[in-house]
Scaffold this motif. Structure first.
Motif, PDB file in Angstrom:
ATOM      1  N   UNK A   1     -17.046  34.722 -18.252  1.00  0.00           N
ATOM      2  CA  UNK A   1     -17.344  35.060 -16.881  1.00  0.00           C
ATOM      3  C   UNK A   1     -18.700  34.696 -16.159  1.00  0.00           C
ATOM      4  N   UNK A   2     -19.631  35.580 -16.946  1.00  0.00           N
ATOM      5  CA  UNK A   2     -20.967  35.685 -16.597  1.00  0.00           C
ATOM      6  C   UNK A   2     -21.609  34.447 -16.851  1.00  0.00           C
ATOM      7  N   UNK A   3     -21.170  33.920 -18.237  1.00  0.00           N
ATOM      8  CA  UNK A   3     -21.806  32.468 -18.636  1.00  0.00           C
ATOM      9  C   UNK A   3     -21.270  31.301 -17.454  1.00  0.00           C
ATOM     10  N   UNK A   4     -20.131  31.420 -16.999  1.00  0.00           N
ATOM     11  CA  UNK A   4     -19.721  30.366 -16.302  1.00  0.00           C
ATOM     12  C   UNK A   4     -20.347  30.552 -14.770  1.00  0.00           C
TER      13      UNK A   4
ATOM     14  N   UNK B   1     -24.839  28.244 -11.252  1.00  0.00           N
ATOM     15  CA  UNK B   1     -26.035  28.702 -10.727  1.00  0.00           C
ATOM     16  C   UNK B   1     -25.833  29.455  -9.511  1.00  0.00           C
ATOM     17  N   UNK B   2     -24.876  30.562  -9.648  1.00  0.00           N
ATOM     18  CA  UNK B   2     -24.543  31.326  -8.592  1.00  0.00           C
ATOM     19  C   UNK B   2     -25.586  32.565  -8.577  1.00  0.00           C
TER      20      UNK B   2
ATOM     21  N   UNK C   1     -27.148  36.381  -7.510  1.00  0.00           N
ATOM     22  CA  UNK C   1     -26.438  37.610  -8.042  1.00  0.00           C
ATOM     23  C   UNK C   1     -25.379  38.083  -7.020  1.00  0.00           C
ATOM     24  N   UNK C   2     -25.388  38.123  -5.744  1.00  0.00           N
ATOM     25  CA  UNK C   2     -24.273  38.466  -5.231  1.00  0.00           C
ATOM     26  C   UNK C   2     -23.003  37.659  -5.473  1.00  0.00           C
ATOM     27  N   UNK C   3     -23.198  36.373  -5.500  1.00  0.00           N
ATOM     28  CA  UNK C   3     -22.270  35.473  -5.654  1.00  0.00           C
ATOM     29  C   UNK C   3     -21.570  35.661  -7.217  1.00  0.00           C
ATOM     30  N   UNK C   4     -22.377  35.884  -7.873  1.00  0.00           N
ATOM     31  CA  UNK C   4     -22.114  36.108  -9.456  1.00  0.00           C
ATOM     32  C   UNK C   4     -21.249  37.614  -9.423  1.00  0.00           C
ATOM     33  N   UNK C   5     -21.730  38.709  -8.827  1.00  0.00           N
ATOM     34  CA  UNK C   5     -20.964  40.181  -8.654  1.00  0.00           C
ATOM     35  C   UNK C   5     -19.438  39.684  -7.928  1.00  0.00           C
ATOM     36  N   UNK C   6     -19.714  38.740  -6.957  1.00  0.00           N
ATOM     37  CA  UNK C   6     -18.324  38.563  -6.242  1.00  0.00           C
ATOM     38  C   UNK C   6     -17.262  37.541  -7.129  1.00  0.00           C
TER      39      UNK C   6
END
Length: 170
Positions: free
Chosen positions: A107-110, A115-116, A118-123
Protein backbone atom coordinates in the motif's frame (compact mmCIF):
# COMPACT_ATOMS: atom_id res chain seq x y z
CA UNK A 1 15.74 -5.43 -24.20
CA UNK A 2 17.19 -6.68 -27.49
CA UNK A 3 17.80 -10.11 -25.95
CA UNK A 4 14.44 -10.09 -24.14
CA UNK A 5 16.05 -10.40 -20.70
CA UNK A 6 13.79 -10.18 -17.68
CA UNK A 7 16.58 -9.00 -15.40
CA UNK A 8 20.08 -7.55 -15.52
CA UNK A 9 22.83 -6.80 -13.01
CA UNK A 10 25.06 -3.72 -13.20
CA UNK A 11 28.15 -2.99 -11.13
CA UNK A 12 28.56 0.45 -9.63
CA UNK A 13 30.72 1.61 -12.56
CA UNK A 14 34.06 3.39 -11.99
CA UNK A 15 33.58 3.56 -8.22
CA UNK A 16 36.27 0.96 -7.45
CA UNK A 17 39.77 1.19 -8.89
CA UNK A 18 39.01 4.35 -10.86
CA UNK A 19 38.07 6.12 -7.59
CA UNK A 20 34.98 7.83 -8.98
CA UNK A 21 32.94 9.09 -5.96
CA UNK A 22 30.60 6.25 -4.96
CA UNK A 23 27.76 8.58 -3.98
CA UNK A 24 27.84 10.25 -7.40
CA UNK A 25 28.15 6.90 -9.21
CA UNK A 26 25.13 5.63 -7.30
CA UNK A 27 23.11 8.75 -8.14
CA UNK A 28 24.00 8.43 -11.85
CA UNK A 29 23.00 4.75 -11.83
CA UNK A 30 19.71 5.44 -10.03
CA UNK A 31 18.80 8.22 -12.46
CA UNK A 32 19.62 6.04 -15.49
CA UNK A 33 17.66 3.08 -14.11
CA UNK A 34 14.69 5.29 -13.26
CA UNK A 35 14.49 6.69 -16.81
CA UNK A 36 14.81 3.21 -18.30
CA UNK A 37 12.16 1.70 -16.01
CA UNK A 38 9.64 4.39 -16.93
CA UNK A 39 9.55 2.91 -20.45
CA UNK A 40 10.46 -0.75 -19.88
CA UNK A 41 9.73 -3.50 -17.41
CA UNK A 42 12.82 -5.29 -16.15
CA UNK A 43 14.34 -6.29 -12.83
CA UNK A 44 17.60 -4.36 -12.35
CA UNK A 45 20.17 -5.35 -9.76
CA UNK A 46 22.82 -2.86 -8.74
CA UNK A 47 25.96 -4.67 -7.63
CA UNK A 48 27.91 -2.95 -4.88
CA UNK A 49 30.88 -4.30 -3.01
CA UNK A 50 30.54 -2.57 0.35
CA UNK A 51 27.70 -1.22 2.46
CA UNK A 52 29.12 2.32 2.28
CA UNK A 53 28.47 2.38 -1.46
CA UNK A 54 24.79 1.83 -0.78
CA UNK A 55 24.35 4.98 1.28
CA UNK A 56 23.15 7.57 -1.20
CA UNK A 57 25.05 10.43 0.35
CA UNK A 58 26.27 11.33 3.79
CA UNK A 59 23.89 14.28 3.91
CA UNK A 60 20.81 12.17 3.12
CA UNK A 61 21.91 9.40 5.47
CA UNK A 62 22.53 11.79 8.36
CA UNK A 63 19.34 13.70 7.65
CA UNK A 64 17.24 10.51 7.76
CA UNK A 65 19.13 9.27 10.86
CA UNK A 66 18.47 12.57 12.62
CA UNK A 67 14.77 12.36 11.71
CA UNK A 68 14.59 8.80 13.06
CA UNK A 69 16.35 9.82 16.27
CA UNK A 70 13.88 12.66 16.79
CA UNK A 71 10.73 10.63 16.14
CA UNK A 72 11.37 6.94 16.89
CA UNK A 73 9.09 5.94 19.76
CA UNK A 74 10.59 2.53 20.61
CA UNK A 75 13.86 4.10 21.74
CA UNK A 76 11.97 6.64 23.82
CA UNK A 77 9.70 3.93 25.28
CA UNK A 78 12.74 1.92 26.26
CA UNK A 79 14.31 4.95 27.92
CA UNK A 80 11.11 6.00 29.72
CA UNK A 81 9.54 2.66 30.65
CA UNK A 82 12.38 0.14 30.42
CA UNK A 83 10.50 -2.01 27.89
CA UNK A 84 10.84 -2.35 24.14
CA UNK A 85 8.03 -2.12 21.60
CA UNK A 86 8.20 -5.86 20.88
CA UNK A 87 7.64 -6.66 24.56
CA UNK A 88 4.32 -4.81 24.43
CA UNK A 89 2.81 -7.48 22.16
CA UNK A 90 2.18 -11.15 22.69
CA UNK A 91 3.51 -13.68 20.18
CA UNK A 92 0.25 -14.03 18.22
CA UNK A 93 0.01 -10.29 17.65
CA UNK A 94 3.63 -10.18 16.47
CA UNK A 95 2.92 -12.87 13.83
CA UNK A 96 -0.23 -11.07 12.70
CA UNK A 97 1.70 -7.81 12.45
CA UNK A 98 4.40 -9.48 10.32
CA UNK A 99 1.81 -11.00 7.97
CA UNK A 100 0.12 -7.64 7.52
CA UNK A 101 3.49 -5.94 7.01
CA UNK A 102 3.87 -7.10 3.40
CA UNK A 103 0.42 -5.82 2.44
CA UNK A 104 1.02 -2.53 4.21
CA UNK A 105 4.36 -2.08 2.40
CA UNK A 106 2.54 -2.70 -0.90
CA UNK A 107 0.00 0.00 0.00
CA UNK A 108 2.85 2.40 0.87
CA UNK A 109 4.65 1.56 -2.39
CA UNK A 110 1.47 2.31 -4.32
CA UNK A 111 1.06 5.65 -2.50
CA UNK A 112 4.65 6.53 -3.41
CA UNK A 113 4.06 5.55 -7.05
CA UNK A 114 1.05 7.89 -7.06
CA UNK A 115 3.24 10.59 -5.46
CA UNK A 116 0.78 11.18 -2.64
CA UNK A 117 1.87 13.61 0.07
CA UNK A 118 2.01 12.54 3.73
CA UNK A 119 -1.63 13.34 4.54
CA UNK A 120 -2.88 11.73 1.32
CA UNK A 121 -0.76 8.64 2.03
CA UNK A 122 -2.13 8.36 5.58
CA UNK A 123 -5.67 8.64 4.23
CA UNK A 124 -4.97 6.16 1.41
CA UNK A 125 -3.44 3.43 3.57
CA UNK A 126 -5.96 4.17 6.31
CA UNK A 127 -8.75 3.11 3.97
CA UNK A 128 -7.02 -0.27 3.73
CA UNK A 129 -6.85 -0.47 7.53
CA UNK A 130 -3.20 0.53 7.92
CA UNK A 131 -1.38 3.47 9.47
CA UNK A 132 2.07 4.99 9.70
CA UNK A 133 3.49 4.88 13.20
CA UNK A 134 6.48 6.38 14.96
CA UNK A 135 7.21 3.00 16.56
CA UNK A 136 8.50 1.72 13.20
CA UNK A 137 11.75 2.87 11.59
CA UNK A 138 10.33 1.83 8.22
CA UNK A 139 7.38 4.17 8.71
CA UNK A 140 9.58 7.04 9.88
CA UNK A 141 11.82 6.71 6.82
CA UNK A 142 8.76 6.68 4.53
CA UNK A 143 7.37 9.71 6.37
CA UNK A 144 10.70 11.52 5.90
CA UNK A 145 10.66 10.97 2.13
CA UNK A 146 7.01 12.00 1.85
CA UNK A 147 7.69 15.21 3.79
CA UNK A 148 10.65 15.90 1.48
CA UNK A 149 8.48 15.23 -1.60
CA UNK A 150 11.00 12.62 -2.75
CA UNK A 151 9.20 9.72 -4.47
CA UNK A 152 12.27 8.04 -5.96
CA UNK A 153 11.71 4.41 -5.00
CA UNK A 154 15.37 3.55 -5.61
CA UNK A 155 16.53 6.18 -3.13
CA UNK A 156 13.86 5.12 -0.65
CA UNK A 157 14.87 1.45 -0.91
CA UNK A 158 18.58 2.25 -0.64
CA UNK A 159 17.87 4.22 2.52
CA UNK A 160 15.62 1.48 3.93
CA UNK A 161 18.39 -1.03 3.21
CA UNK A 162 21.01 1.16 4.89
CA UNK A 163 18.86 1.18 8.06
CA UNK A 164 18.18 -2.57 7.93
CA UNK A 165 14.48 -2.21 7.05
CA UNK A 166 12.36 -4.18 4.57
CA UNK A 167 12.17 -2.66 1.11
CA UNK A 168 9.04 -1.34 -0.56
CA UNK A 169 7.77 -3.61 -3.29
CA UNK A 170 9.81 -6.55 -1.89
Amino acid sequence: MEYKCESIAFPLLAAGNLSFPKELALQVAINAFSKFLLKHEMQIYLVVFDRNAVVLSQQLFHSVKSYIDDTYIEKKSLEEYGISDSELYDEKLIHLREAMSFRRRAEVAFAIALELNLNETKDFIGKAGYALTHSSKFDIIIEYFLLEGNYNSFEINETLFAFGQPLIGA
